[in-house]
Enzyme design. Sequence first.
Site, PDB file in Angstrom:
ATOM      1  CB  ALA A  22      -0.925  -0.015   1.218  1.00 40.73           C
ATOM      2  N   GLY A 112       9.163  -1.635  20.558  1.00 40.50           N
ATOM      3  CA  GLY A 112      10.589  -1.308  20.474  1.00 40.50           C
ATOM      4  C   GLY A 112      10.860  -0.456  19.246  1.00 40.50           C
ATOM      5  CB  SER A 113       9.766  -0.835  15.748  1.00 37.86           C
ATOM      6  OG  SER A 113      10.038  -2.207  15.833  1.00 37.86           O
ATOM      7  CG  ASP A 136       3.145  -9.538  21.162  1.00 38.46           C
ATOM      8  OD1 ASP A 136       2.945 -10.687  20.723  1.00 38.46           O
ATOM      9  OD2 ASP A 136       4.273  -9.100  21.429  1.00 38.46           O
ATOM     10  NE  ARG A 180       7.898  -8.631  23.244  1.00 36.41           N
ATOM     11  CZ  ARG A 180       9.074  -9.088  22.838  1.00 36.41           C
ATOM     12  NH1 ARG A 180       9.986  -9.420  23.710  1.00 36.41           N
ATOM     13  NH2 ARG A 180       9.353  -9.202  21.561  1.00 36.41           N
ATOM     14  CD  GLU A 235       5.845 -15.306  24.679  1.00 37.92           C
ATOM     15  OE1 GLU A 235       5.164 -14.441  24.110  1.00 37.92           O
ATOM     16  OE2 GLU A 235       6.951 -15.664  24.265  1.00 37.92           O
ATOM     17  NE  ARG A 267       7.289 -13.437  14.944  1.00 39.66           N
ATOM     18  CZ  ARG A 267       8.433 -13.303  15.609  1.00 39.66           C
ATOM     19  NH1 ARG A 267       8.397 -13.002  16.906  1.00 39.66           N
ATOM     20  NH2 ARG A 267       9.577 -13.470  15.021  1.00 39.66           N
TER      21      ARG A 267
HETATM   22  O1  F6P Z   1       6.416  -9.413  19.835  1.00 40.62           O
HETATM   23  C1  F6P Z   1       6.080 -10.472  19.018  1.00 40.62           C
HETATM   24  C2  F6P Z   1       6.569 -11.769  19.589  1.00 40.62           C
HETATM   25  O2  F6P Z   1       6.175 -12.799  18.715  1.00 40.62           O
HETATM   26  C3  F6P Z   1       6.130 -12.074  21.028  1.00 40.62           C
HETATM   27  O3  F6P Z   1       4.813 -12.580  21.094  1.00 40.62           O
HETATM   28  C4  F6P Z   1       7.164 -13.063  21.450  1.00 40.62           C
HETATM   29  O4  F6P Z   1       7.335 -13.040  22.853  1.00 40.62           O
HETATM   30  C5  F6P Z   1       8.406 -12.560  20.765  1.00 40.62           C
HETATM   31  O5  F6P Z   1       7.973 -11.774  19.668  1.00 40.62           O
HETATM   32  C6  F6P Z   1       9.321 -13.642  20.266  1.00 40.62           C
HETATM   33  O6  F6P Z   1      10.435 -13.035  19.712  1.00 40.62           O
HETATM   34  P1  F6P Z   1      11.547 -13.803  18.890  1.00 40.62           P
HETATM   35  O7  F6P Z   1      10.939 -14.212  17.582  1.00 40.62           O
HETATM   36  O8  F6P Z   1      12.630 -12.795  18.726  1.00 40.62           O
HETATM   37  O9  F6P Z   1      11.919 -14.991  19.703  1.00 40.62           O
END
Ligand code: F6P
Length: 355
Positions: A22, A112-113, A136, A180, A235, A267
Amino acid sequence: MKTVAVLTSGGDSPGMNAALRAAAKTCAGRGVRLLGVREGFEGLIDGRMVEVVPGPCALLGEPGLDVLGSQGGTVLGSTRSARFREPDGRARAADALRSAGVDGLVVIGGNGSLTGAHLLAREHDVRVMGVPASIDNDIGCTSLAIGTDTALNTIVEACDHIDDTARAHRRAFVVEVMGRACGYLAMASSVAVGADAVLFREQQRDEDTLVRAVAGVVQQCFHRGKRRVLVIKAEGVEIPCTRLVRRVAEELGEVEIRAVVLGHIVRGGHPSFLDRMVSARLAYAAVVSLLEGASDEMVAWNTPLPGGVATSDGSVKRFTLERVLAETAALEDGTSPVMARRLQLLQQVEGVLPL
Ligand code: F6P
Protein backbone atom coordinates in the site's frame (compact mmCIF):
# COMPACT_ATOMS: atom_id res chain seq x y z
CA MET A 1 10.81 14.60 -6.34
CA LYS A 2 10.23 13.67 -2.73
CA THR A 3 11.60 10.45 -1.27
CA VAL A 4 10.05 8.36 1.49
CA ALA A 5 11.74 5.36 3.11
CA VAL A 6 9.97 2.45 4.79
CA LEU A 7 11.22 -0.27 7.12
CA THR A 8 9.77 -3.19 9.05
CA SER A 9 11.23 -3.85 12.48
CA GLY A 10 10.96 -6.17 15.48
CA GLY A 11 8.91 -9.38 15.38
CA ASP A 12 7.39 -9.78 11.91
CA SER A 13 3.62 -9.85 11.67
CA PRO A 14 1.23 -10.93 8.91
CA GLY A 15 0.19 -7.83 7.00
CA MET A 16 3.60 -6.12 6.94
CA ASN A 17 3.94 -6.92 3.22
CA ALA A 18 0.43 -5.65 2.57
CA ALA A 19 1.41 -2.39 4.29
CA LEU A 20 4.52 -2.17 2.10
CA ARG A 21 2.41 -2.77 -1.01
CA ALA A 22 0.00 0.00 0.00
CA ALA A 23 2.87 2.38 0.76
CA ALA A 24 4.37 1.62 -2.67
CA LYS A 25 1.06 2.30 -4.43
CA THR A 26 0.46 5.49 -2.46
CA CYS A 27 3.93 6.83 -3.26
CA ALA A 28 3.74 5.84 -6.92
CA GLY A 29 0.34 7.51 -7.23
CA ARG A 30 1.79 10.76 -5.91
CA GLY A 31 5.04 10.74 -7.84
CA VAL A 32 7.07 10.04 -4.70
CA ARG A 33 10.12 7.74 -4.70
CA LEU A 34 9.89 4.93 -2.11
CA LEU A 35 12.99 3.29 -0.67
CA GLY A 36 12.65 0.01 1.22
CA VAL A 37 15.17 -0.43 4.03
CA ARG A 38 16.56 -3.94 4.39
CA GLU A 39 16.47 -5.65 7.84
CA GLY A 40 14.90 -2.84 9.84
CA PHE A 41 17.01 -0.36 11.82
CA GLU A 42 20.04 -2.63 11.41
CA GLY A 43 19.97 -2.11 7.62
CA LEU A 44 19.20 1.57 8.06
CA ILE A 45 22.42 2.10 10.02
CA ASP A 46 24.33 0.60 7.08
CA GLY A 47 22.29 2.51 4.49
CA ARG A 48 20.94 -0.66 2.87
CA MET A 49 17.99 0.63 0.85
CA VAL A 50 16.39 -0.44 -2.40
CA GLU A 51 13.83 1.36 -4.54
CA VAL A 52 10.36 -0.17 -4.16
CA VAL A 53 7.76 0.05 -6.91
CA PRO A 54 4.28 -1.47 -6.91
CA GLY A 55 3.15 -4.19 -9.30
CA PRO A 56 4.71 -7.35 -10.66
CA CYS A 57 8.32 -6.09 -11.00
CA ALA A 58 11.18 -7.80 -9.20
CA LEU A 59 12.31 -6.51 -5.82
CA LEU A 60 15.86 -7.78 -5.39
CA GLY A 61 15.13 -10.94 -7.35
CA GLU A 62 11.93 -11.70 -5.40
CA PRO A 63 8.41 -11.75 -6.87
CA GLY A 64 6.76 -8.32 -7.08
CA LEU A 65 4.58 -6.75 -4.43
CA ASP A 66 1.43 -7.91 -6.25
CA VAL A 67 2.30 -11.39 -5.02
CA LEU A 68 4.19 -10.64 -1.82
CA GLY A 69 1.51 -8.31 -0.47
CA SER A 70 -0.63 -11.31 0.35
CA GLN A 71 2.11 -13.25 2.14
CA GLY A 72 3.11 -13.34 5.79
CA GLY A 73 6.52 -12.34 7.16
CA THR A 74 8.22 -9.29 5.66
CA VAL A 75 9.98 -9.16 2.32
CA LEU A 76 12.14 -6.28 3.59
CA GLY A 77 13.46 -8.42 6.44
CA SER A 78 13.37 -7.46 10.10
CA THR A 79 15.72 -7.35 13.07
CA ARG A 80 15.78 -6.37 16.71
CA SER A 81 18.77 -4.03 16.33
CA ALA A 82 21.06 -3.73 19.35
CA ARG A 83 23.17 -1.10 17.52
CA PHE A 84 20.16 1.17 17.03
CA ARG A 85 19.58 1.23 20.80
CA GLU A 86 22.86 3.17 21.10
CA PRO A 87 23.02 6.92 20.26
CA ASP A 88 25.83 6.26 17.78
CA GLY A 89 23.70 3.79 15.83
CA ARG A 90 20.84 6.27 15.61
CA ALA A 91 23.21 9.04 14.45
CA ARG A 92 24.50 6.75 11.68
CA ALA A 93 20.93 5.88 10.67
CA ALA A 94 20.02 9.59 10.44
CA ASP A 95 23.14 10.19 8.29
CA ALA A 96 22.17 7.34 5.98
CA LEU A 97 18.70 8.83 5.50
CA ARG A 98 20.18 12.26 4.73
CA SER A 99 22.67 10.80 2.25
CA ALA A 100 19.86 8.98 0.43
CA GLY A 101 17.84 12.22 0.26
CA VAL A 102 14.99 10.76 2.32
CA ASP A 103 12.32 13.30 3.37
CA GLY A 104 10.40 11.00 5.69
CA LEU A 105 10.53 7.48 7.17
CA VAL A 106 7.66 5.06 7.77
CA VAL A 107 8.42 2.61 10.59
CA ILE A 108 6.20 -0.49 10.62
CA GLY A 109 6.66 -2.37 13.88
CA GLY A 110 5.88 -2.85 17.55
CA ASN A 111 6.81 -1.07 20.76
CA GLY A 112 10.59 -1.31 20.47
CA SER A 113 10.45 -0.09 16.89
CA LEU A 114 8.15 2.81 17.72
CA THR A 115 10.45 3.79 20.59
CA GLY A 116 13.33 3.81 18.09
CA ALA A 117 11.30 5.91 15.65
CA HIS A 118 10.52 8.43 18.40
CA LEU A 119 14.20 8.75 19.37
CA LEU A 120 15.22 9.22 15.74
CA ALA A 121 12.67 12.03 15.34
CA ARG A 122 13.59 13.72 18.62
CA GLU A 123 17.36 13.44 18.48
CA HIS A 124 17.95 13.98 14.76
CA ASP A 125 14.91 15.82 13.51
CA VAL A 126 14.10 12.98 11.11
CA ARG A 127 10.48 13.05 9.91
CA VAL A 128 9.00 9.76 11.08
CA MET A 129 5.56 8.13 11.03
CA GLY A 130 4.85 4.88 12.89
CA VAL A 131 2.51 2.09 11.78
CA PRO A 132 1.55 -0.33 14.60
CA ALA A 133 2.43 -3.91 13.74
CA SER A 134 2.63 -6.68 16.32
CA ILE A 135 0.70 -9.88 16.81
CA ASP A 136 0.72 -9.08 20.56
CA ASN A 137 -1.72 -6.12 20.20
CA ASP A 138 0.11 -4.38 23.02
CA ILE A 139 0.52 -0.96 21.40
CA GLY A 140 -1.13 2.07 22.94
CA CYS A 141 -3.80 4.27 21.27
CA THR A 142 -4.80 1.71 18.61
CA SER A 143 -7.48 -0.92 19.04
CA LEU A 144 -5.67 -3.20 16.59
CA ALA A 145 -2.10 -3.71 15.41
CA ILE A 146 -1.19 -5.33 12.09
CA GLY A 147 -0.94 -9.12 12.47
CA THR A 148 -3.15 -9.57 15.53
CA ASP A 149 -6.22 -10.75 13.63
CA THR A 150 -4.28 -13.35 11.63
CA ALA A 151 -2.56 -14.59 14.79
CA LEU A 152 -5.97 -15.01 16.44
CA ASN A 153 -7.29 -16.92 13.44
CA THR A 154 -4.25 -19.22 13.60
CA ILE A 155 -4.80 -19.83 17.32
CA VAL A 156 -8.47 -20.61 16.72
CA GLU A 157 -7.60 -23.12 14.00
CA ALA A 158 -4.93 -24.77 16.14
CA CYS A 159 -7.35 -25.05 19.08
CA ASP A 160 -9.98 -26.63 16.81
CA HIS A 161 -7.42 -29.30 15.91
CA ILE A 162 -6.49 -29.83 19.55
CA ASP A 163 -10.19 -30.04 20.40
CA ASP A 164 -10.68 -33.00 18.05
CA THR A 165 -7.96 -35.11 19.60
CA ALA A 166 -8.82 -33.98 23.13
CA ARG A 167 -12.43 -35.16 22.77
CA ALA A 168 -11.29 -38.48 21.31
CA HIS A 169 -9.23 -39.26 24.42
CA ARG A 170 -11.14 -37.29 27.05
CA ARG A 171 -8.13 -35.15 27.81
CA ALA A 172 -7.36 -31.69 29.12
CA PHE A 173 -4.98 -29.40 27.26
CA VAL A 174 -3.13 -26.27 28.29
CA VAL A 175 -2.32 -24.30 25.13
CA GLU A 176 0.26 -21.52 25.39
CA VAL A 177 0.03 -18.61 22.96
CA MET A 178 2.52 -15.82 22.25
CA GLY A 179 2.00 -12.24 23.32
CA ARG A 180 5.07 -11.40 25.37
CA ALA A 181 3.85 -9.53 28.50
CA CYS A 182 0.40 -8.88 27.02
CA GLY A 183 -2.49 -11.29 27.53
CA TYR A 184 -4.59 -10.00 24.63
CA LEU A 185 -4.13 -13.00 22.31
CA ALA A 186 -5.00 -15.38 25.15
CA MET A 187 -8.02 -13.35 26.29
CA ALA A 188 -9.52 -12.87 22.83
CA SER A 189 -8.88 -16.41 21.58
CA SER A 190 -10.23 -18.02 24.76
CA VAL A 191 -13.62 -16.45 24.14
CA ALA A 192 -13.54 -17.33 20.43
CA VAL A 193 -12.70 -21.02 20.95
CA GLY A 194 -14.98 -21.57 23.93
CA ALA A 195 -12.05 -22.33 26.23
CA ASP A 196 -12.79 -23.46 29.79
CA ALA A 197 -10.26 -21.10 31.36
CA VAL A 198 -7.74 -18.44 30.42
CA LEU A 199 -4.53 -17.49 32.23
CA PHE A 200 -2.70 -14.24 31.59
CA ARG A 201 -0.03 -12.21 33.38
CA GLU A 202 -2.35 -9.29 34.12
CA GLN A 203 -4.38 -11.50 36.51
CA GLN A 204 -1.29 -11.45 38.76
CA ARG A 205 -1.77 -14.98 40.10
CA ASP A 206 1.12 -16.81 41.74
CA GLU A 207 2.08 -20.34 40.70
CA ASP A 208 0.15 -22.19 43.42
CA THR A 209 -3.00 -20.20 42.67
CA LEU A 210 -2.65 -20.98 38.96
CA VAL A 211 -2.22 -24.70 39.63
CA ARG A 212 -5.27 -24.74 41.93
CA ALA A 213 -7.35 -22.78 39.40
CA VAL A 214 -6.51 -25.11 36.49
CA ALA A 215 -6.99 -28.25 38.60
CA GLY A 216 -10.36 -26.94 39.76
CA VAL A 217 -11.57 -26.22 36.22
CA VAL A 218 -10.37 -29.58 34.89
CA GLN A 219 -12.10 -31.42 37.71
CA GLN A 220 -15.32 -29.44 37.33
CA CYS A 221 -15.47 -29.92 33.56
CA PHE A 222 -14.84 -33.66 33.58
CA HIS A 223 -17.25 -34.08 36.47
CA ARG A 224 -19.94 -32.39 34.38
CA GLY A 225 -19.33 -34.90 31.58
CA LYS A 226 -17.22 -32.80 29.22
CA ARG A 227 -14.93 -34.78 26.94
CA ARG A 228 -12.33 -32.04 26.59
CA VAL A 229 -10.97 -29.27 28.74
CA LEU A 230 -9.15 -26.41 27.06
CA VAL A 231 -7.11 -23.87 28.99
CA ILE A 232 -5.46 -21.01 27.09
CA LYS A 233 -2.31 -19.70 28.76
CA ALA A 234 -0.57 -16.50 27.75
CA GLU A 235 3.20 -16.57 27.28
CA GLY A 236 3.49 -13.78 29.85
CA VAL A 237 2.42 -16.16 32.65
CA GLU A 238 5.85 -17.19 33.81
CA ILE A 239 5.26 -20.80 34.87
CA PRO A 240 6.29 -23.02 31.92
CA CYS A 241 3.43 -24.93 30.33
CA THR A 242 5.03 -28.31 31.02
CA ARG A 243 5.50 -27.54 34.74
CA LEU A 244 1.96 -26.30 35.07
CA VAL A 245 0.60 -29.45 33.46
CA ARG A 246 2.85 -31.69 35.61
CA ARG A 247 1.73 -30.00 38.81
CA VAL A 248 -1.96 -30.19 37.86
CA ALA A 249 -1.55 -33.88 37.01
CA GLU A 250 0.12 -34.48 40.41
CA GLU A 251 -2.78 -32.73 42.12
CA LEU A 252 -5.52 -34.60 40.26
CA GLY A 253 -4.04 -38.09 39.90
CA GLU A 254 -5.89 -40.00 37.17
CA VAL A 255 -6.68 -37.14 34.80
CA GLU A 256 -4.94 -36.99 31.40
CA ILE A 257 -3.56 -33.54 30.67
CA ARG A 258 -1.16 -32.32 27.96
CA ALA A 259 0.70 -29.10 27.14
CA VAL A 260 1.02 -27.47 23.71
CA VAL A 261 3.13 -24.36 23.07
CA LEU A 262 2.04 -22.83 19.76
CA GLY A 263 5.07 -20.51 19.62
CA HIS A 264 6.11 -19.00 16.29
CA ILE A 265 3.40 -20.86 14.34
CA VAL A 266 1.12 -18.07 15.53
CA ARG A 267 3.30 -15.39 13.88
CA GLY A 268 3.36 -16.75 10.33
CA GLY A 269 0.84 -17.37 7.59
CA HIS A 270 -1.09 -15.40 5.00
CA PRO A 271 -2.65 -12.27 6.46
CA SER A 272 -6.42 -12.35 7.01
CA PHE A 273 -8.81 -10.01 5.20
CA LEU A 274 -8.88 -7.71 8.24
CA ASP A 275 -5.09 -7.52 8.51
CA ARG A 276 -4.72 -6.78 4.80
CA MET A 277 -7.36 -4.07 4.93
CA VAL A 278 -6.05 -2.46 8.14
CA SER A 279 -2.45 -2.64 6.83
CA ALA A 280 -3.37 -0.93 3.60
CA ARG A 281 -5.36 1.86 5.25
CA LEU A 282 -2.78 2.52 7.95
CA ALA A 283 0.10 2.56 5.45
CA TYR A 284 -1.82 4.91 3.16
CA ALA A 285 -2.55 7.28 6.06
CA ALA A 286 1.07 7.11 7.25
CA VAL A 287 2.53 8.06 3.85
CA VAL A 288 -0.02 10.82 3.23
CA SER A 289 0.51 12.22 6.76
CA LEU A 290 4.28 12.33 6.22
CA LEU A 291 3.84 14.10 2.89
CA GLU A 292 1.53 16.60 4.59
CA GLY A 293 4.27 17.41 7.09
CA ALA A 294 3.33 15.31 10.14
CA SER A 295 6.11 13.67 12.14
CA ASP A 296 6.91 11.84 15.38
CA GLU A 297 3.43 10.30 15.31
CA MET A 298 1.72 6.94 14.77
CA VAL A 299 -1.40 6.15 12.80
CA ALA A 300 -3.94 4.27 14.95
CA TRP A 301 -6.88 2.04 13.98
CA ASN A 302 -10.26 2.78 15.61
CA THR A 303 -8.68 4.26 18.69
CA PRO A 304 -10.37 3.50 22.03
CA LEU A 305 -9.03 6.82 23.42
CA PRO A 306 -10.16 10.43 23.15
CA GLY A 307 -8.03 12.91 21.21
CA GLY A 308 -5.69 12.33 18.31
CA VAL A 309 -5.75 14.00 14.91
CA ALA A 310 -8.36 12.90 12.37
CA THR A 311 -7.28 11.71 8.91
CA SER A 312 -9.32 11.38 5.72
CA ASP A 313 -10.10 7.78 6.85
CA GLY A 314 -12.77 7.73 9.56
CA SER A 315 -11.13 4.70 11.22
CA VAL A 316 -7.62 6.15 11.33
CA LYS A 317 -6.34 8.84 13.68
CA ARG A 318 -2.83 10.11 14.38
CA PHE A 319 -1.31 10.22 17.86
CA THR A 320 2.07 11.56 18.94
CA LEU A 321 4.56 8.78 19.56
CA GLU A 322 5.08 10.23 23.01
CA ARG A 323 1.44 9.56 23.86
CA VAL A 324 1.48 6.14 22.17
CA LEU A 325 4.51 5.05 24.21
CA ALA A 326 3.03 6.37 27.46
CA GLU A 327 -0.23 4.53 26.77
CA THR A 328 1.71 1.38 25.88
CA ALA A 329 3.48 1.51 29.25
CA ALA A 330 0.11 2.00 30.97
CA LEU A 331 -1.31 -1.04 29.16
CA GLU A 332 1.58 -3.10 30.49
CA ASP A 333 1.51 -1.86 34.08
CA GLY A 334 -2.28 -2.11 34.24
CA THR A 335 -2.98 1.59 34.79
CA SER A 336 -4.57 2.08 31.35
CA PRO A 337 -8.39 2.27 31.37
CA VAL A 338 -8.29 0.09 28.25
CA MET A 339 -6.60 -2.72 30.20
CA ALA A 340 -8.98 -2.16 33.13
CA ARG A 341 -11.93 -2.68 30.75
CA ARG A 342 -10.37 -5.85 29.28
CA LEU A 343 -9.81 -7.27 32.76
CA GLN A 344 -13.30 -6.39 33.91
CA LEU A 345 -14.81 -8.09 30.88
CA LEU A 346 -12.79 -11.25 31.41
CA GLN A 347 -13.66 -11.31 35.13
CA GLN A 348 -17.33 -11.11 34.22
CA VAL A 349 -17.20 -14.12 31.89
CA GLU A 350 -14.65 -16.21 33.80
CA GLY A 351 -17.34 -18.03 35.76
CA VAL A 352 -19.21 -19.15 32.67
CA LEU A 353 -16.18 -20.28 30.63
CA PRO A 354 -16.11 -23.84 32.07
CA LEU A 355 -19.86 -24.37 31.55
O1 F6P B 1 6.42 -9.41 19.84
C1 F6P B 1 6.08 -10.47 19.02
C2 F6P B 1 6.57 -11.77 19.59
O2 F6P B 1 6.18 -12.80 18.72
C3 F6P B 1 6.13 -12.07 21.03
O3 F6P B 1 4.81 -12.58 21.09
C4 F6P B 1 7.16 -13.06 21.45
O4 F6P B 1 7.34 -13.04 22.85
C5 F6P B 1 8.41 -12.56 20.77
O5 F6P B 1 7.97 -11.77 19.67
C6 F6P B 1 9.32 -13.64 20.27
O6 F6P B 1 10.44 -13.03 19.71
P1 F6P B 1 11.55 -13.80 18.89
O7 F6P B 1 10.94 -14.21 17.58
O8 F6P B 1 12.63 -12.79 18.73
O9 F6P B 1 11.92 -14.99 19.70
